[in-house]
Design a protein around this motif. Structure first.
Motif, mmCIF file in Angstrom:
data_model
loop_
_atom_site.group_PDB
_atom_site.id
_atom_site.type_symbol
_atom_site.label_atom_id
_atom_site.label_comp_id
_atom_site.label_asym_id
_atom_site.label_seq_id
_atom_site.Cartn_x
_atom_site.Cartn_y
_atom_site.Cartn_z
ATOM 1 N N GLY A 275 1.109 -1.126 0.182
ATOM 2 C CA GLY A 275 0.198 -0.369 0.244
ATOM 3 C C GLY A 275 1.085 1.643 -0.026
ATOM 4 N N PRO B 74 0.191 -0.731 -5.009
ATOM 5 C CA PRO B 74 0.556 1.335 -5.564
ATOM 6 C C PRO B 74 2.461 0.734 -5.456
ATOM 7 C CG PRO B 74 -1.362 1.335 -3.583
ATOM 8 C CD PRO B 74 -0.880 -0.071 -4.077
ATOM 9 N N LYS C 178 -4.043 4.699 -5.947
ATOM 10 C CA LYS C 178 -4.570 3.412 -5.134
ATOM 11 C C LYS C 178 -6.305 3.485 -6.506
ATOM 12 C CE LYS C 178 -3.981 3.503 0.003
ATOM 13 N NZ LYS C 178 -5.015 3.703 1.256
#
Ligand code: ATP
Ligand code: MG
Ligand code: MG
Length: 383
Positions: free
Chosen positions: A13, A39, A345
């Motif tokens: 993330g 990501p 995202k």
């Protein structure tokens, strides 16, 4: 200097993505375990990534095979998988630390042995209204009912204002392991990033965090109107709490500053943390740089963790419409001294962290003045 080291990261993330940025600058290959379009993977092109989840044993085994050291951007990982691979690869921080910390009740029971001040709390064993009512009599109202596990951004907390709220609270946190905490009447929330190295425990300056709906919204570095003695005391408490755990790397420590200027630990995280994003612009070494160096046993000059300029970090959180974060970004482009970090995202959901902006200036007042228009934009787009 070193021989093409490879770091494995459980989770890709935004925290993993910013770790990859730091690793890239040192020519350290970061192998990320997460979904293919995560990501962190989007900014790192090589064939060492692993597709899967940090909760899958087989995927963690595969990651361990290709790395010199593995670490995690999240505490909610399969620590039994980490325990298994620890015989073959270094795991930092230790799987024991992550296992204890990922359960907020176990974390507090552990820290109690080290005299860390915390809100009084009680474990629930059968989650019945009768049991919680009895705890309510002991702790008083309001109290905070909390899930021991899988908690983040306040999802796992329920404020119980009176005995009448008990059925709703238990329904909201149904089927989760619970404990209840005495209400902390704080005047400010503080946080300290701690870096544990092979022979040192270092800390960044104490910051002030502002949560909205239990999600971190703003971070002020240094904490505003907090005397240096409290800044130092908070750093010392954070270092003491982190010293209670084995392993190297960054730890985020959240605290309450009470009316009488005493400090209480809220919780800690065994990883890089939202309250430390300001260090990217505010310090010579960011929390991500320091984490990579700590787990690789590379030098970290303590001076590099000092504040270079007062900094304010604002989270860009998914708002009322799917493009709220883009409108906020657009506004940030015109703010002087603003560094923008978007996490790629995809679609925004209300409450989802989509990016952040940090403004630095010669004085805190100047930084506050510069970021205020952006805070107004973000407030207008709240879900
Ligand atoms: P994070 O996203 O930081 O991991 P979390 O879901 O684990 O959050 P906590 O950090 O325990 O939750 O609590 C979230 C917020 O709720 C705190 O920052 C604080 O504002 C408030 N809070 C938590 N515990 C208490 C308490 N005992 N008394 C008063 N407020 C509290
Ligand atoms: Mg937490
Ligand atoms: Mg928290």
């Amino acid at each position: 200097m070193w021989n093409s080291p490879k770091v494995g990261i459980l989770g890709g993330g935004q925290l993993g993505r910013m770790l990859v940025e730091s690793a890239n600058r040192l020519n350290i290959q970061a192998n990320v375990l997460d979904a293919d379009n995560a990501p962190a993977k989007q900014i790192s092109f090589h064939d060492g990534h692993v597709t899967g989840s940090f909760k899958e044993r087989e995927a963690v085994r595969k990651l361990a095979e290709s790395c010199d050291v593995i670490t995690a951007e999240i505490e909610h990982v399969d620590t039994y998988a980490l325990e298994e691979v620890a015989s073959k690869v270094r795991v930092e921080p230790s799987w024991q630390a992550i296992r204890t910390i990922q359960n907020k009740f176990d974390q507090k029971e552990h820290l109690r042995k080290y005299d860390i001040p915390m809100a009084d709390h009680r474990e629930l064993s059968d989650n019945t209204p009768e049991e919680l009512a009895k705890i309510g009599e002991q702790l008083g109202y309001p109290m905070m009912l909390k899930s021991k596990t899988m908690a983040y951004d306040g999802r796992g907390n329920f404020r119980v204002n009176s005995k009448e709220d008990i059925p709703e609270a238990l329904e909201a946190l149904k089927d989760r392991p619970l404990y209840a905490e005495k209400w902390a009447y704080f005047k400010m929330e503080l946080a300290v990033m701690v870096i544990k190295t092979k022979d040192d425990v270092l800390s960044y300056p104490t910051v002030e965090t502002v949560q909205e709906d239990s999600i971190c919204k703003l971070v002020y570095a240094p904490a505003r109107n907090v005397p240096d003695a409290i800044n130092q005391k908070a750093q010392a408490l954070a270092r003491k709490a982190v010293s209670a755990f084995e392993g190297k790397g960054a730890f985020g420590v959240e605290m309450f500053l009470l009316e009488d200027n005493s400090l209480m630990l809220c919780e800690l995280a065994s990883r890089i943390h939202n309250s430390g994003h300001w260090t990217i612009e505010g310090c010579a070494l960011s929390q991500f740089d320091s984490h990579i160096r700590a787990i690789m046993d590379l030098p970290i000059p303590p001076k590099s963790l000092e504040l270079r300029q007062p900094s304010i970090m604002l989270n860009i959180i998914g708002g009322a419409t799917p493009d709220s974060h883009l409108k906020a970004t657009e506004a940030a482009l015109s703010i002087p001294n603003a560094s923008i970090h978007l996490y790629s995202k995809g679609a925004a959901k209300p409450g989802r962290k989509m990016g952040h902006v940090t403004v630095t200036a010669a004085t805190m007042h100047e930084a506050e003045t510069m970021i205020q228009p952006l805070i107004t934009v973000v407030d207008d787009m709240r879900a």
